[in-house]
Every structure is written in C-alpha cells, then in structure tokens.
Design an enzyme around this catalytic site. Structure first.
Site, PDB file in Angstrom:
ATOM      1  N   LYS A   1     -78.016  11.312 -36.157  1.00  0.00           N
ATOM      2  CA  LYS A   1     -78.925  12.265 -35.511  1.00  0.00           C
ATOM      3  C   LYS A   1     -78.329  13.666 -35.475  1.00  0.00           C
ATOM      4  O   LYS A   1     -78.971  14.657 -35.824  1.00  0.00           O
ATOM      5  CB  LYS A   1     -79.245  11.805 -34.087  1.00  0.00           C
ATOM      6  CG  LYS A   1     -79.953  12.841 -33.215  1.00  0.00           C
ATOM      7  CD  LYS A   1     -80.182  12.306 -31.821  1.00  0.00           C
ATOM      8  CE  LYS A   1     -79.366  12.998 -30.768  1.00  0.00           C
ATOM      9  NZ  LYS A   1     -79.796  14.390 -30.513  1.00  0.00           N
ATOM     10  N   ASN A   2     -77.085  13.760 -35.025  1.00  0.00           N
ATOM     11  CA  ASN A   2     -76.475  15.075 -34.840  1.00  0.00           C
ATOM     12  C   ASN A   2     -76.124  15.760 -36.153  1.00  0.00           C
ATOM     13  O   ASN A   2     -75.868  16.963 -36.169  1.00  0.00           O
ATOM     14  CB  ASN A   2     -75.220  14.946 -33.966  1.00  0.00           C
ATOM     15  CG  ASN A   2     -75.550  14.561 -32.537  1.00  0.00           C
ATOM     16  OD1 ASN A   2     -76.656  14.820 -32.059  1.00  0.00           O
ATOM     17  ND2 ASN A   2     -74.613  13.926 -31.856  1.00  0.00           N
TER      18      ASN A   2
ATOM     19  N   CYS B   1     -81.877  16.697 -22.783  1.00  0.00           N
ATOM     20  CA  CYS B   1     -81.313  15.879 -21.701  1.00  0.00           C
ATOM     21  C   CYS B   1     -80.687  16.748 -20.625  1.00  0.00           C
ATOM     22  O   CYS B   1     -80.078  17.781 -20.909  1.00  0.00           O
ATOM     23  CB  CYS B   1     -80.246  14.936 -22.264  1.00  0.00           C
ATOM     24  SG  CYS B   1     -80.913  13.604 -23.259  1.00  0.00           S
TER      25      CYS B   1
ATOM     26  N   ARG C   1     -74.964  23.720 -20.300  1.00  0.00           N
ATOM     27  CA  ARG C   1     -75.005  23.972 -21.732  1.00  0.00           C
ATOM     28  C   ARG C   1     -75.572  25.355 -22.061  1.00  0.00           C
ATOM     29  O   ARG C   1     -76.608  25.485 -22.701  1.00  0.00           O
ATOM     30  CB  ARG C   1     -75.805  22.877 -22.444  1.00  0.00           C
ATOM     31  CG  ARG C   1     -75.223  21.500 -22.255  1.00  0.00           C
ATOM     32  CD  ARG C   1     -75.701  20.512 -23.275  1.00  0.00           C
ATOM     33  NE  ARG C   1     -77.079  20.121 -23.080  1.00  0.00           N
ATOM     34  CZ  ARG C   1     -77.706  19.206 -23.826  1.00  0.00           C
ATOM     35  NH1 ARG C   1     -77.081  18.629 -24.815  1.00  0.00           N
ATOM     36  NH2 ARG C   1     -78.944  18.885 -23.594  1.00  0.00           N
TER      37      ARG C   1
ATOM     38  N   ASP D   1     -70.410  12.007 -25.848  1.00  0.00           N
ATOM     39  CA  ASP D   1     -71.583  11.152 -26.040  1.00  0.00           C
ATOM     40  C   ASP D   1     -71.268   9.665 -25.864  1.00  0.00           C
ATOM     41  O   ASP D   1     -72.182   8.861 -25.685  1.00  0.00           O
ATOM     42  CB  ASP D   1     -72.183  11.369 -27.433  1.00  0.00           C
ATOM     43  CG  ASP D   1     -73.046  12.615 -27.500  1.00  0.00           C
ATOM     44  OD1 ASP D   1     -73.308  13.218 -26.443  1.00  0.00           O
ATOM     45  OD2 ASP D   1     -73.464  12.993 -28.614  1.00  0.00           O
TER      46      ASP D   1
ATOM     47  N   ARG E   1     -85.116   9.111 -28.474  1.00  0.00           N
ATOM     48  CA  ARG E   1     -84.756  10.360 -29.146  1.00  0.00           C
ATOM     49  C   ARG E   1     -83.597  10.165 -30.122  1.00  0.00           C
ATOM     50  O   ARG E   1     -83.458  10.929 -31.077  1.00  0.00           O
ATOM     51  CB  ARG E   1     -84.352  11.434 -28.120  1.00  0.00           C
ATOM     52  CG  ARG E   1     -85.512  12.010 -27.314  1.00  0.00           C
ATOM     53  CD  ARG E   1     -85.026  13.134 -26.407  1.00  0.00           C
ATOM     54  NE  ARG E   1     -84.186  14.045 -27.163  1.00  0.00           N
ATOM     55  CZ  ARG E   1     -82.978  14.466 -26.779  1.00  0.00           C
ATOM     56  NH1 ARG E   1     -82.464  14.058 -25.631  1.00  0.00           N
ATOM     57  NH2 ARG E   1     -82.288  15.291 -27.533  1.00  0.00           N
TER      58      ARG E   1
END
Length: 437
Positions: free
Chosen positions: A40-41, A134, A139, A326, A418
């Site tokens: 995903k990232n 999220c 951030r 994560d 997600r």
C-alpha cells in the site's frame, strides 16, 4: 505558467467505505501459507508519479484496497484515464484537466497530499485541503509545504485550503534539508523534483523500502534518481518521462501483521512474496520472543513457527531501519497475550496507543503514560466487542482475537479495508475462524 481549466466540478465522484464488522473465534492455532499483497505505502506514490508522464504507466501486483480505489478516483478526477484489471492498473496521464483535489478524497486518505508535488511538476499548480486519514497523531504537513517552497513554489494557505503555484519557468532544483526523515515529505521531494530544472539534493531523506521502490519506479519511467536506501537522494531533473511497467513488491506491514497473528495464536505459517530483509528488526524481535524464523531472500519467503507464549520485549519505534510504527499495534496485541512484561516507546505518532484501550477491554493488562506503554502478558485474553480506531489498530485487534476465549466482534472496520485486501480471507487461509459481519 500553464493554467489548467477548472472543470473539476463536473467530476464529483465519492469513494465510500462500507461500515463492516469482523468476527473471529478463538483461541486458535494457525497453520498455512499465504502470498502477501502488494505494498500500500509503495503503490500510492507510484500512482501519483503517473501524473508526471504524458503517456502510459502500468503497475502490477497492485493491492485491491480502498486507498488504491481512492487514488484511482483522484487520478480520474484530474483527467487521467485509469484502467484496472485485477491487480494491474494502467494509467494514461496524457491529459491533465484539473489541478484541484476535491475535499471528499482528501478527507479519506492522508497520502493524497503527495499528489500536490506531482501536479506542480506536471502543470505548475495544485490545490488541496489539509488531509485526513487515521487519527493516530498530529502528522503536520508543514514539512511537505517547505519542500515545495524550496523548489520555488509559492504556497497560499487559507481556511484549510492549500494552493501551490510554480513560477513561469516551473520548479527549480534545490538543496532540501529535512528536519525529520519523513516518508511523505521525501516522496513529495521526489515527485516534485523529477521534472524540475537542474539538480535537487534531499538531505535527511527517509530510507524506508517504499522510498526505494518509488525511486526504482521513477527511474523505470526515465527519471534520474540516485541514493535510494541512504539519507541523501540526488534527483537530476529531466524534460520528460516515458511509458513504463513496474511490479509492486509485497507489503512488509501486512506480512508483519500475519506474523504477529502466528505469535499470538501459535502454530506455523509460510509467507510468500515478501522480502525478509525489509523486516529484519521485527523478525529479530519475534525470535527473541520465542519464535523460530527462517528467511529466504532469493525466493522472498518467510517461515515462522511459534510453540510457546511470547516472551517480553523492549521496543522503540522510529524511522527505518528502526522498528516500524505501523507494526507497533500488532506487536502490542501479541505481547498482551504473552508471558512476561514488555515495554513499548512510540516515537513517531503520539496517537498510536488508542488501540491499547480496546485491548484492555479484552483483558489486556496495559498501562500507558505519554509515549510509553507497559504490557503485562496474560493468556487467554477475553473475547468481546471492540472498535477499530485506525487501520493498523483494527488489524491488531484481529491478532488479539486469535488469543482470546470465545468470539470477538471488531466494529468499524472501514479502516482495515483501507490497507488489507481481505483480512478474514488471509486469516482463514492460516486456519482461523474469521469472517465479515
């Protein structure tokens, strides 16, 4: 400056996440084999990179997750044509008709902010709102905007709206010194710097494997990027890119989640299509906690066997190659069902301990203060009804459910969708009783 006509209002598409629950019966003992989905990232910035090219970019092994769906919608909205067949996405970036990312996309996915750099590089302007995603911490994105300013963009911020414009000659290469090795800000610098005039040097760049993948993808497109895997990236600006095809590697965080599931439940598993070297520290810690781990870098496989309750660990999150934030929640989940005392220090996102409250509802003995958590392992945990507070936290509750007595119901799993293609499908492949409600 190239002006992009404002026809965005004609493309009001919304990506809706269904409100779902996950049911898991425990305790369970796992055994099986699964292939790990694409990262995903890694894939999201690659999709943004397709904006830079007036032609075709093909990505394979793309995970079928909501964040990818959201990025497809963003690309279609601004004028790209995306064609998806299974795990392959073909992006035609010949025409860019809109430089504005609408609010309903930005509020869903924080990584949408990286599209700004690509739009600036391609058409000289871009608009977005402050991103959502999220709720795991503040951030701030000021570091992103500072990167763009270093390359000559003018930034206007008003009522949460961000407008970025390059000068008449476009972006210009520069030296960028990041105060923190932010993955997103490093991606922003790469996407904005590829078509900038001259050379861009990024000091203090993120070293995560996903950054390396983005650099490889950009170079396949005709960019000139050096230094992947180090703290200094050198980007030589080019005038144009070319058609390309790139395969996304396996998602190390998804792999780490399923390894954590085996740690919590006991048993054994073979994980395929993931590079063990990208999980070196988490694998070492799992061995320290009692697991037997075998790595195969050539075949890109990991074998794990766990025949005891996990022992206590000390870990601290940080930028790669430190422990990934994560995976902090999945590790907390199996340590909560372990044997002994563990301590976790969260150095990246201050909101990562929200899942600790849900684990306490399952009988976990977890004490948090500031950025530190102390976990006293207890087995089995208590099944119950809990809520997924964020993407990785929701997956962590599934890990804990495998070590709980009875059926656990995890509510609000839109976050999980997600980042995981099908968490229940993969857990069932390992022998768990897991299904969507």
């Amino acid at each position: 400056m190239l002006r992009v006509e404002r026809i965005c209002c004609l493309r009001r598409q919304k990506v809706g996440a269904r409100l779902s629950t996950i049911h898991i019966k425990g305790p369970a003992r796992l055994s099986g084999e699964i292939s790990i989905q694409g990262s995903k990232n890694a894939v999201l910035p690659m999709m943004a990179a397709a904006i830079l090219h007036k032609g075709i970019t093909v990505l394979t092994n793309v995970p079928m997750i909501q964040d990818v769906d959201c990025m497809v919608s963003i690309l279609n909205y601004i004028g790209c044509r995306c064609n998806r067949k299974g795990s392959t996405v073909e992006i035609d970036g010949t025409e860019i008709e809109c430089a504005q990312i609408p609010d309903h996309f930005v509020s869903q996915m924080r990584s949408s902010i990286i599209v700004l750099g690509a739009l600036l590089g391609r058409v000289g302007e871009g608009e977005s709102r402050y991103p959502g995603g999220c709720l795991i911490g503040a951030r701030p994105i000021d570091i992103h905007l500072q990167v763009l300013e270093c390359l000559g963009a003018r930034i206007l911020e008003e009522d949460g709206q961000i407008t970025a414009r390059a000068s008449a000659g476009g972006l210009v290469g520069a030296e960028i010194r990041l105060r923190y090795p932010s993955v997103g800000a490093t991606e922003q610098a790469l996407l904005a710097g590829v078509l900038a005039r001259g050379m861009t040097i990024v000091y203090g760049a993120a070293r995560e494997p996903e950054i390396g993948q983005l650099c490889d993808c950009l170079n396949r497109m005709g960019a000139r990027v050096r230094g992947a895997g180090t703290g200094i990236l050198v980007i030589e600006g080019v005038e144009e890119l070319r058609d390309s095809r790139f395969a996304v590697r396996g998602d190390r965080i998804v792999a780490g989640t399923y390894l954590s599931a085996v740690m919590a439940a006991g048993g054994k598993a073979w994980l395929k299509e993931v590079r063990p070297g990208e999980l070196e520290l988490p694998l070492n810690l799992m061995q320290q906690a009692g697991a037997v781990i075998r790595r195969d870098e050539v075949q890109e496989e990991i074998f794990i066997s766990m025949n005891q309750r996990p022992g206590g660990l000390l870990l601290e999150t940080g930028p790669y190659p430190a422990f990934p934030t994560d995976l902090q929640s999945p590790f907390m989940a199996f340590l909560a069902a372990g044997d002994g005392e563990s301590r976790i220090r969260e150095q990246v996102f201050e909101g990562r301990f929200a899942t600790a409250e849900e684990l306490k509802r399952m009988g976990g003995r977890i004490y948090t203060e500031g950025r530190e958590a102390v976990i006293q392992g207890i087995y089995p945990l208590i099944a119950g009804r809990v809520t997924a507070r964020d993407l990785r936290g929701g997956a962590a509750l599934a890990v804990a459910a495998l070590a709980a007595e009875g059926e656990t119901v995890i509510e609000d799993c839109r976050h999980v969708e997600r980042g995981y293609e099908d968490l229940c499908r993969d857990l069932r492949a390992l022998g768990a009783q897991a299904y969507w409600g």
